[in-house]
Scaffold this active site. Structure first.
Site, PDB file in Angstrom:
ATOM      1  N   SER A  29       8.610  -7.230   3.172  1.00 51.53           N
ATOM      2  CA  SER A  29       7.338  -7.172   2.442  1.00 51.53           C
ATOM      3  C   SER A  29       7.601  -7.077   0.944  1.00 51.53           C
ATOM      4  O   SER A  29       8.717  -6.842   0.503  1.00 51.53           O
ATOM      5  CB  SER A  29       6.548  -5.947   2.884  1.00 51.53           C
ATOM      6  OG  SER A  29       7.194  -4.786   2.391  1.00 51.53           O
ATOM      7  N   LYS A  30       6.511  -7.245   0.199  1.00 55.38           N
ATOM      8  CA  LYS A  30       6.619  -7.149  -1.255  1.00 55.38           C
ATOM      9  C   LYS A  30       7.106  -5.754  -1.649  1.00 55.38           C
ATOM     10  O   LYS A  30       7.844  -5.595  -2.605  1.00 55.38           O
ATOM     11  CB  LYS A  30       5.257  -7.451  -1.872  1.00 55.38           C
ATOM     12  CG  LYS A  30       5.269  -7.380  -3.380  1.00 55.38           C
ATOM     13  CD  LYS A  30       4.060  -8.041  -3.962  1.00 55.38           C
ATOM     14  CE  LYS A  30       3.779  -7.666  -5.395  1.00 55.38           C
ATOM     15  NZ  LYS A  30       4.462  -6.568  -5.999  1.00 55.38           N
ATOM     16  N   ARG A  31       6.689  -4.758  -0.843  1.00 55.53           N
ATOM     17  CA  ARG A  31       7.110  -3.392  -1.152  1.00 55.53           C
ATOM     18  C   ARG A  31       8.634  -3.227  -1.058  1.00 55.53           C
ATOM     19  O   ARG A  31       9.242  -2.530  -1.847  1.00 55.53           O
ATOM     20  CB  ARG A  31       6.397  -2.407  -0.233  1.00 55.53           C
ATOM     21  CG  ARG A  31       6.182  -1.099  -0.930  1.00 55.53           C
ATOM     22  CD  ARG A  31       5.277  -0.114  -0.200  1.00 55.53           C
ATOM     23  NE  ARG A  31       4.103  -0.669   0.405  1.00 55.53           N
ATOM     24  CZ  ARG A  31       3.661  -0.303   1.610  1.00 55.53           C
ATOM     25  NH1 ARG A  31       4.325   0.587   2.316  1.00 55.53           N
ATOM     26  NH2 ARG A  31       2.561  -0.813   2.099  1.00 55.53           N
ATOM     27  N   ASP A  41      10.069  -4.581  -4.202  1.00 51.10           N
ATOM     28  CA  ASP A  41       9.914  -3.656  -5.330  1.00 51.10           C
ATOM     29  C   ASP A  41      10.905  -2.506  -5.218  1.00 51.10           C
ATOM     30  O   ASP A  41      11.503  -2.071  -6.188  1.00 51.10           O
ATOM     31  CB  ASP A  41       8.487  -3.093  -5.363  1.00 51.10           C
ATOM     32  CG  ASP A  41       7.463  -4.198  -5.650  1.00 51.10           C
ATOM     33  OD1 ASP A  41       7.886  -5.263  -6.142  1.00 51.10           O
ATOM     34  OD2 ASP A  41       6.267  -4.003  -5.352  1.00 51.10           O
TER      35      ASP A  41
END
Ligand code: GLU
Length: 503
Positions: free
Chosen positions: A261-263, A266
């Site tokens: 995921s994008k998380r 990050d």
């Protein structure tokens, strides 16, 4: 056999995730391996999820990867339009067709009515589904008298078209990657095919377009596997031959469990999108591989190997080689774990393969380098010295900032190690020698050697402090190489400046 035609059918709901780019890649590689066509179709029937700029983003991302569609909204083609929002007239005709069969019906239940029923189920601890059990108790053309249906239609009462899921049928489904499996239709619900605004939903538009566009193979993400039963039945209802299907497994988090995921990106510092994307609603920017400094060749290389491996476990493959070797039957059933280290390794490999001349314009693209006015000749020498330790072009600059600007401070630890009471005196004497030396790396090397010998000094006693004056720390390529690039005036200025500063 008819021509292989494969489509990539993204919805313009935001930037393309890595998984989406990989789907497009596999679509493309399979089509090209078979001498077929690769089609880009924009599935934008759900206006509530439409995101401004997403379609252009998708096109640009594919272009950056070198995956050029044969047919698309931009390139046109024999089955245009390739944007679903522009194909309404085509869908209308098929809505009429399916309503004449026993596979579809009209439902008048309002969203409020359905919400009330949903809540009633919830209160009982059950989940409501519009399916072959419940449809006989709801407000639709199967339960209402024909006269009533006619009347409601004449009064322009809003309605949806639903698929009439057959009762208790075992479907045998085939997937190129997963093999054969079965599903009982009683586990599937009566999906909406046409919304109350007359626009088809994903399921209906998707199979109409795949049929109309003569798609032979549907290769897509595994999140669509639960829809396969419905899609096969829709082909049956329309009397069309279904394409072959292949559902790709997820790209997994670095630790191996769950969808990347994008998380995760990050958290671990890597992008999950091919290009930067600015969210038009919030203005927030998501990072992309292109802007991080990845070469498109290395990006598609590592992405292709997340879920497929060529016969001899070769790792570095050009797009041409991937096309040659790609085999859908060898795509892995299990999810592929993402690794930032591996992605970087690929970029480093590609960077090493590039000539200094190829790297020069990329280095000159960096704003930090543009600000310095160094000649191409000097930049080429810097590239040749710094390339080996670089993963990205920007590393050539950041590992060698001392070529572009004088040190602003001197590393404490390095000072302790390299500097003692006599250093100032030695370096001053060396400056006199350097004044008289031609500033080529070879001449400088000889001159420093001769100087060290004449003073009975070990080489380290001269080189270490000298390096510190030029670089600010004890890193970088050979000192004579650094001196030669900086030139006489700058080198002597740095040495003298350090002497003043440190003493
Ligand atoms: N529009 C769907 C998506 O965004 C396409 C699914 C399919 O390939 O059938 O994923």
């Amino acid at each position: 056999m008819s021509k292989v035609r494969v489509r990539f059918a993204p919805s313009p709901t935001g930037p393309l995730h890595l998984g989406g780019v990989r789907t497009a890649l596999y679509d493309y590689l399979f089509a090209k391996n078979k001498g077929g066509d690769f089609v880009l179709r924009i599935e934008d029937t759900d206006t509530t999820r439409y995101v401004e700029g997403a379609e252009d983003y998708i096109m640009e991302a594919l272009e950056w990867c070198g995956i050029i569609p044969d047919e698309s909204p931009k390139h046109g083609g024999p089955y245009a339009p390739y944007r679903q929002s522009e194909r309404r007239a085509i869908y209308n005709q098929y809505t009429e067709q399916i309503l004449k069969t026993d596979y579809a019906y009209i439902a008048f239940d309002t969203p409020e009515e359905l919400e009330t029923i949903r809540k009633e189920y919830e209160a009982k601890g059950e989940v409501f589904a519009y399916n072959n059990y419940t449809r006989n108790r709801l407000r639709n053309s199967l339960t209402l008298p024909e006269e009533e249906v006619k009347k409601l239609l004449a009064e322009n009462t809003p309605y949806v078209v639903r698929f009439k899921m057959p009762v208790d049928r075992i479907l045998t489904l085939e997937d190129i990657i997963r093999g054969t499996f079965s599903v009982n239709t009683d586990t599937l619900d009566d999906k909406v095919l046409v919304k109350n605004d007359g626009m088809p939903t994903y399921h209906f538009a998707n199979i109409i377009d795949d049929h109309e566009m003569k798609i032979s193979h549907v290769i897509r993400g595994e999140e669509w596997l639960p829809s396969l039963g419905l899609h096969i039945l829709l082909y049956e209802a329309m009397g069309w031959e279904a394409p072959q299907f292949a559902h790709l497994s997820l790209i997994l988090k670095p630790e191996g469990k769950g969808k990347l995921s994008k998380r995760d990106g990050d958290k671990f510092g890597f992008p999950v999108f091919p290009l930067n994307f600015t969210d038009p609603a919030t203005g927030s920017v998501s990072k992309g591989y292109r802007e991080e400094g990845y070469f498109p060749e290395s990006f598609i290389n590592f992405l292709t190997l997340l879920g497929w491996s060529p016969s001899e476990d070769k790792e570095i493959l050009s797009l041409e080689e991937m096309i040659q070797e790609f085999d859908l039957y060898k795509v892995h059933k299990a999810g592929a774990r993402f690794s930032k280290e591996k992605a970087e390794w690929f970029n480093q490999q590609y960077l090493q393969k590039k000539t200094n001349e190829e790297l020069l314009p990329l280095l000159k693209d960096l704003s930090e380098v543009q600000a310095t006015n160094l000649s191409d000749e000097t930049l080429l020498t810097i590239i040749s010295l710094m390339k080996e330790r670089a993963t990205f072009v920007k590393d050539i600059y950041s590992n060698g900032t001392f070529f572009f600007e004088a040190p602003k401070s001197y590393d404490e630890k390095a000072l302790k190690k390299a500097w003692n009471a006599d250093t100032t005196q030695h370096l001053s004497a060396l400056c006199d020698v350097l004044e008289q030396t031609d500033f080529s790396a070879d001449a400088l090397k000889n001159a420093i050697h001769t100087f060290a010998e004449s003073q009975s000094l070990g080489m380290g006693k001269v080189m270490m402090p000298l390096r510190l004056t030029l670089v600010g720390e004890l890193k970088g390529p050979d000192v004579p190489d650094i001196l030669a690039i900086l030139g006489k005036a700058e080198s002597l200025a740095r040495i003298k400046n350090a002497i003043n500063h440190i003493s």
